[in-house]
Write an enzyme that holds these catalytic residues in place. Structure first.
Site, PDB file in Angstrom:
ATOM      1  N   ASP A  13       0.866  -1.175   0.000  1.00  0.00           N
ATOM      2  CA  ASP A  13       0.000   0.000   0.000  1.00  0.00           C
ATOM      3  C   ASP A  13       0.901   1.222   0.000  1.00  0.00           C
ATOM      4  O   ASP A  13       1.851   1.305   0.787  1.00  0.00           O
ATOM      5  CB  ASP A  13      -0.924   0.018   1.219  1.00  0.00           C
ATOM      6  CG  ASP A  13      -2.127   0.924   0.966  1.00  0.00           C
ATOM      7  OD1 ASP A  13      -2.913   0.611   0.052  1.00  0.00           O
ATOM      8  OD2 ASP A  13      -2.266   1.950   1.648  1.00  0.00           O
ATOM      9  N   TYR A  44       1.446   9.696  -9.888  1.00  0.00           N
ATOM     10  CA  TYR A  44       1.844  11.100  -9.737  1.00  0.00           C
ATOM     11  C   TYR A  44       3.266  11.371 -10.266  1.00  0.00           C
ATOM     12  O   TYR A  44       3.773  12.492 -10.117  1.00  0.00           O
ATOM     13  CB  TYR A  44       1.743  11.503  -8.259  1.00  0.00           C
ATOM     14  CG  TYR A  44       0.344  11.379  -7.686  1.00  0.00           C
ATOM     15  CD1 TYR A  44      -0.594  12.399  -7.851  1.00  0.00           C
ATOM     16  CD2 TYR A  44      -0.056  10.224  -7.002  1.00  0.00           C
ATOM     17  CE1 TYR A  44      -1.889  12.284  -7.344  1.00  0.00           C
ATOM     18  CE2 TYR A  44      -1.346  10.098  -6.495  1.00  0.00           C
ATOM     19  CZ  TYR A  44      -2.246  11.128  -6.672  1.00  0.00           C
ATOM     20  OH  TYR A  44      -3.530  11.011  -6.169  1.00  0.00           O
TER      21      TYR A  44
HETATM   22  P1  ITT Z   1      -3.643  -2.125  -5.439  1.00  0.00           P
HETATM   23  O1  ITT Z   1      -4.363  -1.738  -4.164  1.00  0.00           O
HETATM   24  O2  ITT Z   1      -4.398  -3.096  -6.278  1.00  0.00           O
HETATM   25  O3  ITT Z   1      -2.219  -2.542  -5.180  1.00  0.00           O
HETATM   26  P2  ITT Z   1      -3.781   0.720  -5.985  1.00  0.00           P
HETATM   27  O4  ITT Z   1      -3.370   1.592  -7.130  1.00  0.00           O
HETATM   28  O5  ITT Z   1      -5.195   0.913  -5.448  1.00  0.00           O
HETATM   29  O6  ITT Z   1      -3.535  -0.809  -6.378  1.00  0.00           O
HETATM   30  P3  ITT Z   1      -2.737   1.774  -3.528  1.00  0.00           P
HETATM   31  O7  ITT Z   1      -4.036   1.680  -2.827  1.00  0.00           O
HETATM   32  O8  ITT Z   1      -1.505   1.346  -2.791  1.00  0.00           O
HETATM   33  O9  ITT Z   1      -2.741   0.893  -4.842  1.00  0.00           O
HETATM   34  O10 ITT Z   1      -2.556   3.266  -4.052  1.00  0.00           O
HETATM   35  C1  ITT Z   1      -1.322   3.677  -4.537  1.00  0.00           C
HETATM   36  C2  ITT Z   1      -1.493   5.007  -5.252  1.00  0.00           C
HETATM   37  O11 ITT Z   1      -0.477   5.920  -4.811  1.00  0.00           O
HETATM   38  C3  ITT Z   1      -1.273   4.824  -6.749  1.00  0.00           C
HETATM   39  O12 ITT Z   1      -2.486   4.517  -7.412  1.00  0.00           O
HETATM   40  C4  ITT Z   1      -0.680   6.164  -7.138  1.00  0.00           C
HETATM   41  O13 ITT Z   1      -1.705   7.105  -7.294  1.00  0.00           O
HETATM   42  C5  ITT Z   1       0.152   6.546  -5.909  1.00  0.00           C
HETATM   43  N1  ITT Z   1       1.516   6.023  -5.992  1.00  0.00           N
HETATM   44  C6  ITT Z   1       2.100   5.092  -5.188  1.00  0.00           C
HETATM   45  N2  ITT Z   1       3.351   4.821  -5.580  1.00  0.00           N
HETATM   46  C7  ITT Z   1       3.574   5.578  -6.658  1.00  0.00           C
HETATM   47  C8  ITT Z   1       4.669   5.721  -7.528  1.00  0.00           C
HETATM   48  O14 ITT Z   1       5.774   5.006  -7.383  1.00  0.00           O
HETATM   49  N3  ITT Z   1       4.539   6.576  -8.535  1.00  0.00           N
HETATM   50  C9  ITT Z   1       3.426   7.282  -8.710  1.00  0.00           C
HETATM   51  N4  ITT Z   1       2.335   7.208  -7.963  1.00  0.00           N
HETATM   52  C10 ITT Z   1       2.400   6.356  -6.921  1.00  0.00           C
END
Ligand code: ITT
Length: 199
Positions: A70, A155
């Protein structure tokens, strides 16, 4: 071959995790390989709670070693928003593009020195109801006023690494793989995986 399930539907995240674990000789699968897996409701208050929930739920379903990740963006001038809500910042039907639009509009008029931010990643590793590891990594940056570059996901076109004066969208993925929040968390998980696989 050994299998590690990554409890994610996010292709950008999965691509990075696969790259970072490439030297482990493990078959890294994801929810795309388990289309009937239960949906994980991300209702935790912290990155850790949500990472654990993803890992515990999907490990119970697959009965395999499972990783939940997450992650999100915390912006100082926005009291650390969007944080755990990063993926759904722009509401129902959120996309990276709409999330970025919202981020920019929330930061309109905020001067460069107040645009500090950090990415955070929490990773949990679970097998047979046992938590093998819970680790975290972060990466500091600043939010740009316009998109720069097309590498990465989420982002990244707006996330400037001050040391390089470039966004993750512009930097080569090999640099992100060295310094990102996810790579720092995964480096710790790799030690646990090496121990786990040693016999
Ligand atoms: P899963 O829960 O299925 O893994 P998700 O996209 O919903 O997918 P998260 O709840 O962990 O995952 O949300 C992570 C969000 O944070 C992601 O969708 C991006 O908007 C941002 N994010 C995290 N790491 C990032 C990165 O390395 N580069 C850019 N944005 C990132």
């Amino acid at each position: 071959m050994k299998e590690l399930v990554v409890a994610t539907t996010n292709q950008g995240k999965l691509r990075e995790i696969r790259g970072l674990l490439a030297d482990l000789n493990v078959n890294v699968t994801s929810l795309a390989d388990y289309p009937d897996a239960p949906e994980v409701i991300e209702d935790g208050d912290t990155f850790e709670a949500n990472a654990l929930k993803k890992a515990v739920t999907i490990a119970a379903y697959t009965q395999k070693l499972t990783m939940g990740e997450d992650s999100g963006l915390e912006v100082e001038a926005l009291d650390n928003a969007p944080g755990i809500y990063s993926a759904r910042y722009s509401g129902e039907g959120a996309t990276d593009e709409r999330n970025n639009e919202k981020l920019l509009s929330e930061l309109e008029g905020v001067e460069p020195e107040r645009r500090g931010a950090r990415y955070r990643s929490c990773i949990a590793l679970v097998k047979d109801g046992q938590t093998i590891a819970v680790v975290e990594g972060d990466c500091r940056g600043e939010i740009a006023t316009e998109a720069r570059g097309t590498n990465g996901f989420g982002y990244d076109p707006y996330f400037i690494i001050p040391e390089y004066g470039k966004t993750f969208g512009e930097l080569d993925p090999s640099i992100k793989a060295r310094i990102s929040h996810r790579s720092k968390a995964l480096a710790q998980v790799k030690q646990k995986l090496a121990e786990y696989y040693k016999d």
